[in-house]
Motif scaffolding. Structure first.
Motif, short mmCIF file in Angstrom:
data_model
loop_
_atom_site.label_atom_id
_atom_site.label_comp_id
_atom_site.label_asym_id
_atom_site.label_seq_id
_atom_site.Cartn_x
_atom_site.Cartn_y
_atom_site.Cartn_z
N VAL A 362 17.24 -27.10 -25.71
CA VAL A 362 17.79 -27.87 -24.79
C VAL A 362 19.05 -28.44 -25.31
N GLY A 364 22.78 -30.38 -25.18
CA GLY A 364 23.78 -31.09 -24.52
C GLY A 364 25.21 -30.96 -24.69
N ALA A 515 13.86 -32.92 -20.17
CA ALA A 515 13.95 -32.36 -21.47
C ALA A 515 12.49 -31.82 -21.73
N LEU A 533 21.59 -37.65 -23.90
CA LEU A 533 21.79 -36.80 -25.24
C LEU A 533 20.84 -36.97 -26.14
N MET A 536 18.07 -34.47 -26.23
CA MET A 536 18.45 -32.99 -26.55
C MET A 536 18.06 -32.49 -27.89
N ASP A 537 17.79 -31.22 -27.91
CA ASP A 537 17.45 -30.48 -29.17
C ASP A 537 18.72 -30.42 -30.06
N VAL A 539 23.43 -30.94 -29.51
CA VAL A 539 24.37 -31.56 -28.90
C VAL A 539 25.78 -30.98 -29.60
N THR A 552 22.34 -32.89 -33.67
CA THR A 552 21.66 -33.62 -32.75
C THR A 552 22.65 -35.00 -32.50
#
Length: 594
Positions: A362, A364, A515, A533, A536-537, A539, A552
């Motif tokens: 996942v 961003g 998420a 964000l 998220m896993d 970015v 991250t």
């Protein structure tokens, strides 16, 4: 009546209108044959009626009341029964032919518009597309609604001509030659009528486009005080349409008047010649009645022929408009020989930006310029092959343009920043692929934090949304669109600014739930909101069209390099645009806007 819409409407030829009209006829040839047969039987039965009446009169005068007269009366009764039955079937088949041909073209236009996407509105005014569906398809259908009666009239004319020539050469010649002369005179008016109808069609298309543009931008026009200017433009265009309509009506009035006058003069001529023949003993009373009725009857096939000529002329004009819509090529044409699809779990790579979506992550995507990141997201969905030719995107090493389009649409779904909702039941609006049960619909609404929509729509999940979801607030429309995207359950999901119209508290709940639901399935969220964000896993920071940093959310915030500083600037601005604790902000105003 067979069910509509059609399972396979086919592909309309785009060469000439005549070829297209023949193609439509061939696609429903069985139904058309029934229509032509029923129409011919009905018209021939009508043509037989004057002959039976004349024979009954002559036999009645010669033999009085007796078996011969009663026989003719029985034949007239049987002919009337055939006429009624054939007329009923003729009407049924005519209406079905009209509907099927109309909907066949309307389906093709709808399918073409959905496949071409934004290309169709860039190529043609919106009003042209609307007019093609609302008006032009109906005019083409009128040809098939009229075909049975027209062919029946032609056959009946031949039968009557043969009967009259066998009874009296003089009267037969007057009628059989007089009708084509009348038809030729009326035909002289068809060409100018055609030209004026085409001009009116053009002006009507402009008016429809102007009206749709004005309505769609009415809120903006009111904001800048420009509604009066556009209302004036619409009024001026309306007057141009009216003027063209008057020009059409002028020719049409002459045509309608001559359709009554010329056949009437022919009937008077037949009656005068026939009466003189009856006095001289050359024509029997029954034959005089038969010839008089036939002279009046043949005005009906003449009117049918004139109407068919007008209808066919309008249909050819309309088919040109329909073909113009169908000629617009889609932004993502189907590959002639699609490449083999990669196995599930393949990487999606945007070579231009260097963005790589690894299976199950996942991610961003953050950018200081939202338009730039949105362009990357739309490339991932393959929305425009020509515009993206220089920016290849590959799924498992295969270019998206080389894959089967339908297969790709099921594997990669992009939900854009501006949600588009349609009118209809809320459940159908959510379930774009028609496979979800009610529990799944409700769960998607929960994930999108859109349970309040159920209270806004009468009857809840079974309630009906108005056009464009206008009964919902901006935030509600955005959350319904998010729930719809989640319900497609694709292998790769791309969400562009999915929480831009909601307040910070709602945004936080949505980010956490999305998420969690998408964990383990490839997902890209384009956003600058730190509330999203942090869930998220991974970015990616996009700058100058390239991914310049990745990690991250907390890693990028805490790093010391230049890219991290740019990331903090973008995310910090995103945080400022959110809603601080206890203070209403811009997002709340959007949520409340109607």
């Amino acid at each position: 009546m067979r069910p509509l819409p059609l399972t396979d409407p086919g592909e309309l030829p785009l060469t000439t209108p005549g070829r297209a009209l023949w193609w439509v006829a061939s696609r429903q040839r069985g139904l058309l044959a029934l229509s032509l047969t029923a129409g011919t039987v009905a018209m021939v039965s009508q043509a037989a009626t004057p002959l039976l009446i004349g024979r009954a009169i002559d036999d009645g005068v010669a033999h009085g009341f007796g078996p011969q007269l009663f026989t003719w009366c029985a034949l007239m009764l049987a002919n009337a029964a055939v006429l009624v039955a054939a007329g009923a079937f003729s009407h049924r088949f005519d209406v079905e032919s009209w509907l099927r041909s109309t909907y066949r073209l309307a389906q093709q236009i709808g399918r073409s518009a959905s496949r071409t996407g934004h290309r169709i509105t860039r190529t043609l005014p919106t009003g042209e597309v609307v007019a093609a569906v609302a008006n032009d398809t109906m005019r083409v259908g009128e040809v098939f609604a009229m075909a049975g009666r027209f062919v029946g009239g032609v056959v009946a004319y031949g039968v009557v001509a043969a009967i009259m020539l066998s009874r009296s050469l003089t009267l037969g010649l007057v009628v059989t030659l007089g009708i084509p002369v009348v038809a030729g005179v009326l035909g002289l008016l068809v060409r100018p009528l055609h030209a004026r109808q085409a001009a009116q069609r053009e002006e009507t298309g402009h008016l429809t486009s102007l009206g749709s543009d004005t309505v769609s931008g009415l809120r903006i026009l009111r904001g800048i005080g420009g509604e009066g200017v556009f209302a004036g433009r619409y009024a001026a265009q309306s007057q141009r349409v009216r003027a063209e309509g008057v020009r059409v009506a002028t020719v049409q009035s002459w045509l309608d008047g001559l359709q009554v006058l010329l056949p009437g003069l022919l009937v008077a001529l037949v009656l005068w010649i026939g009466a003189r023949g009856a006095i001289a003993g050359d024509v029997t009373p029954g034959q005089l009645v038969t010839f008089y009725v036939y002279a009046a009857f043949l005005s009906w096939p003449l009117q049918l022929a004139t109407q068919m000529l007008q209808i066919a002329t309008r249909a050819l004009v309309s088919l040109r408009k329909v073909q113009a819509v169908l000629r617009v090529e889609g932004a993502t044409p189907q590959a002639a020989d699609p490449a083999d699809a990669p196995d599930p779990g393949a990487e999606l790579v945007d070579e231009s930006s260097g963005l790589v979506l690894r299976p199950g992550e996942v991610v961003g995507l953050v950018c200081a310029r939202p338009d730039e990141s949105a362009r990357v997201a739309t490339r991932l969905g393959r929305f425009d092959d020509a515009a993206e030719a220089a920016y290849p995107v590959r799924l498992g090493g295969v270019r998206l343009g080389d894959l089967d389009r339908t297969h790709l649409r099921h594997r990669v779904v992009v939900s854009e920043a501006t949600p588009h909702l349609f009118s209809g039941p809320l459940a159908e609006e959510l379930d774009a692929r028609g496979r979800a049960v009610e529990a799944e619909l409700l769960h998607a609404l929960f994930v999108a934090d859109a349970q309040d929509v159920l209270d806004s729509v009468p009857d809840g999940i079974d309630g009906v949304l108005p056009e464009k979801g206008s009964s919902l607030s901006g935030g509600q429309r955005q959350r319904v669109a998010l729930a719809r995207a989640l319900l497609t359950d694709p292998e790769i999901l791309v969400l562009v600014e999915p929480t831009s119209a909601v307040d910070a508290h709602t945004e936080a709940r949505i980010a956490e739930r999305v998420a969690e639901v998408r964990r383990g399935r490839t997902t890209l969220v384009v956003t600058a909101s730190p509330l999203v964000l942090e869930h998220m896993d991974d970015v990616a920071l996009l700058d100058g069209g390239r991914v310049v940093a990745r990690g991250t959310h907390h890693e990028l915030l805490g790093a010391a390099h230049d890219a991290s500083a740019r990331y903090r600037a973008v995310v910090g601005r995103g945080a400022e645009e959110g809603t601080p604790e206890g203070a209403p902000g811009r997002a709340d105003e959007k949520e409340e806007a109607r």
